[in-house]
Design an enzyme around this catalytic site. Structure first.
Site, mmCIF file in Angstrom:
data_model
loop_
_atom_site.group_PDB
_atom_site.id
_atom_site.type_symbol
_atom_site.label_atom_id
_atom_site.label_comp_id
_atom_site.label_asym_id
_atom_site.label_seq_id
_atom_site.Cartn_x
_atom_site.Cartn_y
_atom_site.Cartn_z
ATOM 1 N N GLY A 142 -6.840 1.927 -12.411
ATOM 2 C CA GLY A 142 -7.698 2.128 -13.575
ATOM 3 C C GLY A 142 -6.989 1.730 -14.859
ATOM 4 O O GLY A 142 -5.830 1.304 -14.844
ATOM 5 N N CYS A 145 0.845 -1.193 0.000
ATOM 6 C CA CYS A 145 0.000 0.000 0.000
ATOM 7 C C CYS A 145 0.881 1.245 0.000
ATOM 8 O O CYS A 145 1.693 1.433 0.902
ATOM 9 C CB CYS A 145 -0.922 0.038 1.211
ATOM 10 S SG CYS A 145 -1.882 1.574 1.257
#
Lengths: 298, 274
Positions: free
Chosen positions: A212, A125
């Site tokens: 994305g 992360c």
């Protein structure tokens, strides 16, 4: 109809489509729209996440700086698990921490849950100050977390890798060497957005994680590299918007795939991807979805 | 193959309102000014129940730059004509494309999302609904609801100039309308909080939506006059259903999603410096 069943180590999936951690809540957020398939996202300590603004839309993608906001593993076990444990799917819990001890403690607690067949160790992360990506960007630290968790966690351990490294293959080999059952990649790419009019960063944290369709070519390349470098199964993700994208990841070497950002635009996308893979298999005369894995013709 | 699961019902029943993904048909697209459009949508099926204050996530098709859905307030729902009204302010390419939608085309919409406003306990409570710019949008549906429930409704609408005062005649159907414009071209000159109606009398409940500085000024006025005050927030969102955790606001309960815990908040819940 072709056979869609896929095994990732001991984990038996009815099809290769999963939803990605951090994009699907606890699954219940999507229950109005579709049947549920997977769940992710919990850290050991309550984490408030980063301040607003946490999101910037970018061409064909989005940057986020959520920072793993969640209520912790005890909240998950006591409040969430009882209400989702009987869903007929594989519930995989994404585990993160600030220290190796955090990871170990969380994994140990999850090990005792009968209906959690796997964890996904998040060492990638980019949005938390300590831990997260710091573990996943060097071979020794990645190996250390996996080694320590492996000692206490007996079920399927997936390790989620960061693309923010020079050579993702060597990290993959390092975690494979310490007993990871499979790897998932890629987590988000570190990026940045600027508001020129205000001469300020858009995100409160200045940098964030890009996801994305914009990241798909990078993700595909890394899945291809890693699947050539390790023997354990690879779970591919990064910008998958439809069945064709998912098939491309499998051809590059992924055994299964995850859908992330696309859930935000179409909450039903994951079931559409399952249907689309099935149509593709029929159209091309494949009997089993596993025939696609690494079937890239070069 | 799968078992379906019901939403976890915690504090509000609103969480159990079923959400839908609908292809709605554009019935009318009215250009209100050079930057505002009123889009009236309909469906061959009966529209689902929607509460005042809730919003929709609208998919933007055919834009090179707009990738995510856009959260848009529900301006009004007419169940007799099966119409859903959206008020669109053109800001970027996404809203520009939305405003250009043509009659007969479809818009893919997820709704109803978010919570609703709290109704006063007493029917004789004095209500004031204060909107600024495009933030007036949810107050029309709220005012219509309050009128139907037997409350007396007051609207205070503020904008830069007369051209930005939207749908005035529609608001007049449901209550008294007071107006301020910054240039004085319509109503009283100044900001909404400077309007004489706020000086002349006190209100028990104040509902507001608009630019954040305006809502903070309204919240400050409400605190001084001991009015219950609810604000409708607008944050950048990705999913609109509580999954991405991007649209948070800081509250006394920590970071919460505006899309699921809001968009309507009582000002006592927010950590505003007012």
């Amino acid at each position: 109809m072709a056979n869609l069943n896929i095994n990732i180590g001991k984990l038996q999936l009815k099809n290769p489509v999963m939803t990605a951690s951090g994009t699907f809540g606890y699954g219940t957020e999507f229950s109005d729209f579709m049947d549920l398939s997977r769940i992710g996202g919990t850290t050991i300590r309550e984490r408030q996440g980063n301040p607003y603004p946490r999101m910037a839309e970018t061409p064909s993608g989005m940057l986020n700086a959520v920072g793993l906001q969640n209520k912790g593993v005890d909240y998950f076990i006591n409040k969430i698990y009882p209400s989702i444990k009987d869903i007929d799917t594989n519930i995989i819990v994404n585990v993160s921490g600030s220290t190796v001890e955090d990871y170990v403690e969380t994994a140990e607690k999850l090990n005792s849950l009968e209906k959690i067949p796997a964890i996904e160790l998040n060492i990638s992360c980019p949005n938390v100050k300590e831990g997260g990506m710091a573990f996943g960007t060097s071979c020794p630290s990645a190996a250390q977390v996996v080694r320590e968790v492996r000692r206490v966690y007996k079920n399927e351990m997936i390790v989620k890798l960061s693309p923010n490294v020079t050579d993702i293959s060597e990290i993959a080999r390092a975690v494979e060497g310490e007993g990871a059952d499979s790897v998932s990649l890629i987590n988000t790419l570190l990026g940045m957005a600027i508001n020129a009019e205000k001469r300020k960063p858009v995100l409160s944290t200045i940098t964030g994680g890009l996801s994305g369709p914009a990241v798909k070519p990078i993700a595909l390349r890394m899945v291809w590299q890693v699947s050539n470098a390790v023997k354990i199964p690879v779970i591919g993700l990064g910008g998958i918007m439809n069945a064709t994208d998912a098939i491309e990841f499998m051809l590059a070497g992924a055994t299964a795939i995850q859908i992330g950002t696309a859930n935000f635009i179409d909450p039903t996308v994951s079931v559409k991807v399952v249907d689309g893979i099935n149509e593709y298999l029929d159209k091309h005369g494949f009997k089993h979805v596993s025939e696609l894995i690494g079937a890239l013709e070069i | 193959m799968y078992l379906s699961l019901y939403l976890i019902d915690t504090q509000y029943n609103i969480y159990s309102m079923k959400k839908f993904i609908l292809d709605l048909i554009v019935k009318k697209n009215v250009l209100l000014s050079n930057q505002y459009s009123l889009i009236i949508l309909t469906s061959s099926e009966k529209l689902p129940e929607i509460l005042p204050g809730q919003f929709a996530e609208v998919r933007v098709d055919g834009s090179n730059t707009t990738f995510l859905r856009r959260p848009i307030s529900i301006h009004y729902v007419d169940y007799e004509t099966n119409e859903l009204w959206l008020l669109i302010q053109v800001i970027g390419d996404g809203t520009k494309r939305m405003a250009e939608v043509k009659v007969g085309e479809t818009m893919n919409i997820i709704l109803p999302l978010g919570n609703t406003f709290a109704s006063p306990t007493r029917k004789d409570a004095k209500l004031m609904l204060i909107g600024g710019g495009c933030g007036v949008a949810p107050l029309l549906f709220l005012g219509a609801y309050f009128k139907r429930e037997g409350y007396e409704v007051n609207f205070l609408l503020g904008a830069r100039s007369e051209a930005d005062i939207l749908q005035k005649s529609e608001y007049e159907r449901f209550g008294n309308v007071y107006i301020t414009t910054e240039d004085g071209s319509l109503g009283e000159k100044g900001f909404v909080t400077q309007h004489s109606v706020l000086k002349g009398s006190n209100f028990d409940y104040i509902y507001t939506c608009g630019p954040t500085p305006m809502m903070k000024a309204v919240a400050s006025y409400a605190l001084k006059t001991n009015a219950v005050c609810e604000v409708s927030l607008e944050n950048t969102m990705a999913c609109g259903i509580g999954a991405c955790l991007c649209c948070v606001t800081d509250t006394v309960d920590g970071h919460v999603c505006v899309c699921t815990e809001g968009p309507v908040f009582n000002i006592t819940k927010l950590k505003w410096q007012i």
